[in-house]
Design an enzyme around this catalytic site. Structure first.
Site, PDB file in Angstrom:
ATOM      1  N   HIS B 227       0.859  -1.182   0.000  1.00 56.37           N
ATOM      2  CA  HIS B 227       0.000   0.000   0.000  1.00 56.37           C
ATOM      3  C   HIS B 227       0.891   1.225   0.000  1.00 56.37           C
ATOM      4  O   HIS B 227       1.835   1.300   0.794  1.00 56.37           O
ATOM      5  CB  HIS B 227      -0.893  -0.014   1.233  1.00 56.37           C
ATOM      6  CG  HIS B 227      -2.020   0.968   1.167  1.00 56.37           C
ATOM      7  ND1 HIS B 227      -1.820   2.330   1.299  1.00 56.37           N
ATOM      8  CD2 HIS B 227      -3.344   0.809   0.980  1.00 56.37           C
ATOM      9  CE1 HIS B 227      -2.985   2.943   1.187  1.00 56.37           C
ATOM     10  NE2 HIS B 227      -3.933   2.054   0.998  1.00 56.37           N
ATOM     11  N   ARG B 271      -2.359   0.806  -6.913  1.00 59.70           N
ATOM     12  CA  ARG B 271      -1.414   0.787  -5.792  1.00 59.70           C
ATOM     13  C   ARG B 271      -0.024   0.344  -6.185  1.00 59.70           C
ATOM     14  O   ARG B 271       0.959   0.840  -5.640  1.00 59.70           O
ATOM     15  CB  ARG B 271      -1.947  -0.113  -4.688  1.00 59.70           C
ATOM     16  CG  ARG B 271      -3.168   0.492  -4.061  1.00 59.70           C
ATOM     17  CD  ARG B 271      -3.919  -0.495  -3.241  1.00 59.70           C
ATOM     18  NE  ARG B 271      -5.140   0.120  -2.715  1.00 59.70           N
ATOM     19  CZ  ARG B 271      -5.899  -0.432  -1.803  1.00 59.70           C
ATOM     20  NH1 ARG B 271      -5.572  -1.608  -1.304  1.00 59.70           N
ATOM     21  NH2 ARG B 271      -6.985   0.178  -1.386  1.00 59.70           N
ATOM     22  N   HIS B 350       0.442  -4.798   2.511  1.00 60.68           N
ATOM     23  CA  HIS B 350      -0.954  -4.524   2.834  1.00 60.68           C
ATOM     24  C   HIS B 350      -1.882  -5.689   2.582  1.00 60.68           C
ATOM     25  O   HIS B 350      -2.787  -5.966   3.369  1.00 60.68           O
ATOM     26  CB  HIS B 350      -1.402  -3.313   2.024  1.00 60.68           C
ATOM     27  CG  HIS B 350      -2.803  -2.900   2.279  1.00 60.68           C
ATOM     28  ND1 HIS B 350      -3.244  -2.506   3.530  1.00 60.68           N
ATOM     29  CD2 HIS B 350      -3.894  -2.821   1.472  1.00 60.68           C
ATOM     30  CE1 HIS B 350      -4.529  -2.194   3.468  1.00 60.68           C
ATOM     31  NE2 HIS B 350      -4.949  -2.384   2.237  1.00 60.68           N
ATOM     32  N   ARG B 385      -4.421  -5.806  -6.588  1.00 57.74           N
ATOM     33  CA  ARG B 385      -5.828  -5.659  -6.200  1.00 57.74           C
ATOM     34  C   ARG B 385      -6.226  -4.198  -6.219  1.00 57.74           C
ATOM     35  O   ARG B 385      -5.500  -3.335  -5.736  1.00 57.74           O
ATOM     36  CB  ARG B 385      -6.035  -6.219  -4.791  1.00 57.74           C
ATOM     37  CG  ARG B 385      -7.438  -5.976  -4.263  1.00 57.74           C
ATOM     38  CD  ARG B 385      -7.645  -6.615  -2.914  1.00 57.74           C
ATOM     39  NE  ARG B 385      -7.035  -5.913  -1.803  1.00 57.74           N
ATOM     40  CZ  ARG B 385      -7.427  -4.758  -1.292  1.00 57.74           C
ATOM     41  NH1 ARG B 385      -8.453  -4.124  -1.809  1.00 57.74           N
ATOM     42  NH2 ARG B 385      -6.795  -4.236  -0.248  1.00 57.74           N
TER      43      ARG B 385
END
Lengths: 527, 571
Positions: B227, B271, B350, B385
């Site tokens: 992240h 990200r 993350h 993701r």
């Protein structure tokens, strides 16, 4: 870097008959949290030290413990900020059985939550099938505030009512219930009535839960008083004894009937018994209890002010501050009283006397926290400044210490919840007490701020109120303290009552109760 | 003897959703090593996707998820995700969740970072705890059995069929066998193997490790999400919403450097793009104080926001609350006043895209064993993701796991628990307590693992670094065989639990390193400095890691492509 002693509660049911405390000497800096310290000990000093933790960012609630007697999250508490004389005391949450070291069994806490039926009861038949209806965004604000609870149980640990009555559901349960009552998609059916039965009116609004709450939920006004107001609006509350209290104000202007001559009638409107120019001029607002029940306190305060060359205006027309209405949900009828006080204070302010001193802590916190919003609501300006008498003595004048005679007493100071609620630190009053020669001030680590006199509990649940007051004295006696001084009329009446009850039972009572202002006045008088 | 039709391991969003679903039809129990309300889900931001957005085709959400995955997501799974979310999200509101409303009173929609589709919605309290809470409440109402603070240690598998699991009741220290017809793993990710992570200390990959050791391959393990904005130095998550509401990333020269990496999306690029950009800036000497990047919110003063918000549909209360949360976190954990200075941030681990291989019905190759949520890999996220898709995955696949497991349990007979396996497992566990002394302790081994993973299996990887990491992890595994646990007690022996968790961490870490070594390209979150380009033609396939006593075995599986052919991503 600094050296700190971490004193940790230890209990291993397999090895120990009794709990004990282990001390760990640590080097910490300004970034070390209590959780950092505990983890350091576990990983480097004693691998058997057991505690819960998970997210380390104040959101999961796992690491709730008592730190220097107050519940909170270890991951958000900085060691250097809480260390007292270089020691940080870490103990498991209170009121819950200890499994091992700092780990408690939370089953009872979760049962208290389940007691308020914390699941959505759909508002409409067929509402089970989600439709995601339109809802005005501001209708959700109250619900959202109460959804912030992480169920860490810190409030439950610090709750004074839970302390003396384990059947009470506790603050978190009230917050959860409020969440549903404010949820526009919930049917609310029966929730408020159920909550009254579960003890909505048992809370003395001492706010220790709020101080502990890591999510800063406005438990007193936003949950307890809000729900009480709702219950009155819906005809479920208040309790009959609270109706009686409010009727007394409506009929006599004060929350208790007149039995003896009120203090306001023992003096002229303007009191100046000293020679020469006053160093200051103030309005003195006594509040119903001191005016009608504790006239000695009123006399003491006037004397203290005179001894400090402060002239006093004692408005004859002063009426109840409105707190009894607000704490028991009966806001609708208090406007005439509140506006009367506003007008009196504003008139004095316009004449150049802007300072209004309150002798009652409850009045003080009401004026400071509730009156500004009410002023806005009623469209009345605020031209005056509010001070607590003790606060005024400490911060606005240089108090006359020359005329203070020795008073040889040993006592602890009971910090009234409403003084805390007014944003006035304990240190103000401790420092004042230390000015009286001969006073031995004993500091008890954490006695709790609740005397049982707040929130209408005295009227509606007298046995609970007695237990709350008795607990304060019990804790004081555990520390070998033989006397207690305080500056709140409710606290004085509560503690007085508990000591009387003990005497009635034939118990030996070596414990002394002191009124803060009478102590000062006596010191001035040399008695 | 404890017997249930279905046992769910893990009490986060996926687990509780599965339990609620299965409880409609069969007897379910939830086994969780922490109380469900302490699950890691609770500390995430409560944003999900609710496709389709008005005036948008559902395909847009599907496309952006696939593109975001760098074309490693199995597209049939993403279609299931989209269809599932459309149907499942409204149920959450019947169970107690209330989604944020916009100024017109409709559910507020926005695009998370990396996407332009307006399918993003957020719970009104803004914390994903609200989702877990609603499901926990419904489960309380139904009286479903919970074994809270029970640590599942192994799966009982015989003849390719799952028969239940073994677990320790942490409170008493007792060892238990729980027999069931079906087991659903919903144990979350394994981010705790990295020293810098937004994850909770409970995220140790227990379910993935158990499944792996039982014979289920782990899929896509090389894809670990970093992240962009974790607080320096503690690693506390600063949610992506900070950038969605207008936060800017600046280097030591005060430059909004994202214009050089993603000129169109800027701070709201996916990200992997943002994290790699930030780390590059730091590595090239443009980090503030040489160490971090600034996340600047100082221009987001509420008075100015009023003007900006006047033009959008977002109520001011939403901003107040969001900014309030950031202010609290920045002040509490870094003593930074967000009105005065930028928040110091660095990328941190993350989310784990990889996990237990399942099909789109959450079934694994072992009959009766299902997996859903972060611990599973379907795969809907591929190599990277997108925001709000983790919770969406939990809701959709948690439900599917509940449906399938219940169907299975209704048809099947309860099978006996293999005594030999139970005995061996009990010995494996309690052997850890038999050592009276030792050189090597769990905290040391764990610390070394977490550091080597961060240094060599982090944002930027190389053959050399990964090989070294593998070597060190194997050494750690050898030391682990001799590890010493000081606490020999039964009651609440969290040291024993930590020791068992470490074993799981070592297994999933090893699988991650091997997968990272195997993939000789850069894809999504997996950046190989020695292979810095995408190689869609040769590497659009999943890497599977199979447990074997002589060492993990690698195999491959093609990515399912239905609609979108891989192409270079531009943001």
């Amino acid at each position: 870097m600094a050296r700190v002693k971490l004193r940790v509660f230890r209990f291993n049911p397999e090895l120990d008959g009794e709990p004990h405390y282990d001390d760990y000497d640590l080097e910490v800096d300004e970034n070390t949290t209590v959780l950092d310290a505990l983890l350091y000990v576990k990983e480097n000093v004693d691998g058997t030290l057991t505690f819960r933790s998970s997210c380390r960012m104040g959101q999961c609630g796992s690491c709730a413990v008592r730190i220097n007697k107050r519940a909170g999250l270890a991951c958000k508490t900085y060691v250097h900020e809480v260390a007292k004389d270089g020691v940080v005391l870490v103990e498991p949450l209170d009121h819950l059985p200890v499994i091992k070291d700092l780990v408690v069994n939370l089953d009872q806490f979760f049962e208290s939550i389940k007691a308020v039926r914390p699941w959505r009861i759909p508002a409409s038949v067929g509402g089970e099938v989600g439709g995601m209806p339109k809802i005005p965004a501001d209708e959700l604000e109250k619900m959202i505030e109460n959804k912030q609870c992480i169920l860490c149980a810190a409030c439950y640990s610090d709750c004074n009512v839970v302390d003396v009555d384990r059947s009470f559901v506790g603050p978190a349960a009230l917050v959860e219930a409020c969440r549903f009552i404010c949820d526009p998609l919930d049917s609310h059916d029966g929730r408020l009535r159920e909550l009254v039965d579960l003890g909505l009116f048992k809370c003395p609004v001492d706010q220790e839960c709020e101080v502990a709450c890591p999510r800063r939920i406005d438990i007193r006004r936003g949950v307890v008083e809000y729900l009480r107001t709702r219950s009155v609006e819906e005809g479920i509350g208040p309790l009959p004894q609270h109706k009686g209290m409010v009727e007394c104000v409506l009929n006599t202007g004060g929350s208790v009937p007149i039995v003896e001559t009120p203090a306001t009638e023992l003096y002229p409107e303007y009191v100046k018994t000293f020679e020469g120019e006053p160093q200051d001029e103030v309005v003195l607002y006594l509040g119903c209890i001191i005016n009608r029940r504790l006239q000695g306190t009123a006399k003491a305060i006037i004397e203290i002010l005179q001894r400090n060359r402060v002239a006093v205006h004692l408005p004859k027309g002063q009426v109840c501050c409105g707190s009894p209405f607000m704490r028991t949900g009966q806001r609708a009828v208090m406007k005439p009283f509140v506006t009367r006080n506003f007008n009196i204070f504003n008139e004095y302010a316009e004449r150049g006397v802007e300072k209004v001193l309150t002798s009652c802590s409850g009045c003080n916190s009401t004026f400071r926290k509730d009156y500004p919003k009410l002023a806005e609501e009623y469209g009345i300006p605020i031209k005056f400044e509010i001070y607590d008498v003790g606060e005024y003595m400490a911060k606005k004048i240089k108090i006359n210490t020359r005329d203070l005679h020795a008073v040889n007493v040993s006592l602890m100071y009971h910090y009234p919840c409403h003084i805390m609620a007014s944003g006035l630190e304990e240190e103000i009053y401790l420092n004042l007490l230390e000015k009286i020669p001969g006073v031995e001030l004993v500091r008890v680590p954490k006695s709790g701020w609740c005397c049982g006199g707040g929130g209408g509990v005295r009227a509606a649940y007298p046995e609970l109120a007695d237990k709350l007051a008795a607990r304060r004295i019990e804790i004081a006696e555990e520390f070998g303290v033989k006397g207690l001084v305080t500056n709140c009329p409710f606290c004085i009446l509560q503690f007085r009552r508990v000591l009387e009850l003990k005497r009635e039972k034939g118990e030996e009572v070596g414990f002394q109760l002191y009124d803060f202002y009478e102590l000062f006045a006596n010191s001035y008088r040399g008695t | 003897m404890i017997v249930h039709d279905v046992v769910v391991v893990g009490g986060g969003l996926a687990g509780l959703r599965a339990a609620l679903e299965a409880s409609e039809k069969v007897d379910v129990a939830v086994v969780s090593k922490v109380h469900p309300l302490r699950s890691h889900t609770c500390v995430a931001t409560g944003a999900l996707h609710f496709p389709p957005a008005p005036n948008e085709p559902k395909e847009m959400y599907i496309y952006e998820t696939v593109k975001g995955s760098d074309y490693m997501a199995d597209q049939d799974a993403v279609e299931v995700l989209a269809d599932g979310a459309e149907v499942e999200i409204p149920w959450l509101e019947s169970w107690g969740v209330v989604f944020t409303r916009d100024k017109s009173g409709e559910v507020l929609r926005a695009s998370p970072g990396g996407m332009t589709t307006r399918t993003g919605i957020i719970v009104s309290s803004q914390w994903a705890r609200e989702l877990v809470m609603a499901l926990q409440e419904q489960l309380w109402k139904r009286g479903v059995t919970f074994y809270n603070e029970w640590f599942a240690t192994s799966l009982l598998v015989g003849d390719g069929v799952c028969r239940g699991l073994t677990a320790i009741d942490i409170r008493t220290g007792d060892f238990h066998v729980i027999r069931s017809k079906a087991v659903i793993l919903a144990t979350g990710g394994y981010g705790w193997v990295y020293v810098r992570t937004t994850n909770s200390s409970i995220c140790t990959g227990d379910g993935a490790a158990m499944a792996y050791r039982a014979g289920v391959p782990l899929k896509d393990m090389e894809f670990v999400q970093f992240h962009p904005t974790t607080l320096y130095p503690r690693g506390t998550l600063i949610s992506e919403t900070a950038r969605v509401i207008g936060g800017r990333l600046v280097n030591s020269e005060g430059e909004r450097f994202m214009k050089r990496y993603a000129p169109s999306f800027m701070e709201l690029a996916p990200r992997d793009v943002v994290s790699q950009a930030m780390q590059t800036e730091i590595n090239e000497g443009r980090g503030i104080e040489g160490k971090y990047i600034g996340l600047d919110l100082t221009h987001l003063k509420i008075e100015e926001l009023e003007k900006f918000i006047g033009e959008t549909n977002i109520p001011i209360s939403f901003f107040r609350r969001r900014l309030g949360e950031f202010a609290e976190i920045a002040w509490t954990f870094a003593r930074v006043d967000i009105r005065e200075e930028p928040i110091p941030v660095v990328p941190g681990q993350h989310f784990c895209m990889g996990g237990v291989k399942t099909n789109t019905w959450t079934e694994t190759c072992i009959k009766g064993l299902f997996a859903a949520g972060e611990c599973a890999c379907v795969s809907v996220h591929g190599a990277n993701r997108e925001g709000a898709n983790a919770l969406t995955e939990c809701v959709v696949f948690g439900k599917r796991a509940g449906v399938r497991a219940a169907e299975y349990a209704k048809k099947e007979e309860l099978k006996p628990a293999p005594k030999e396996i139970v005995k061996r497992e009990e010995e494996r566990i309690y052997r850890l307590l038999k050592r009276e002394s030792g050189e090597v302790r769990v905290p040391e081994l764990r610390g070394r693992l977490r550091n080597v993973m961060w240094e060599k299996v982090g944002l930027f990887r190389s053959e050399e670094g990964l090989t070294e990491a593998l070597k060190q992890i194997r050494k750690l595994k050898e030391s682990y065989a001799e590890v010493y646990v000081e606490d020999h007690g039964k009651v609440f022996n969290d040291s024993l639990v930590s020791a068992l968790e470490l074993g799981n961490m070592l297994d999933v870490a090893e699988a991650t390193v091997i997968a990272a070594l195997t993939r000789k390209e850069t894809r999504g979150a997996h950046y190989r400095v020695d292979y810095p380009h995408r190689n869609y033609r040769n590497w659009t396939k999943h890497i599977l890691i199979h447990y074997h006593p002589k060492g993990p075995v690698v195999s491959y599986e093609d990515v399912v492509i239905t609609r979108f052919k891989p192409e270079e991503r531009r943001y």
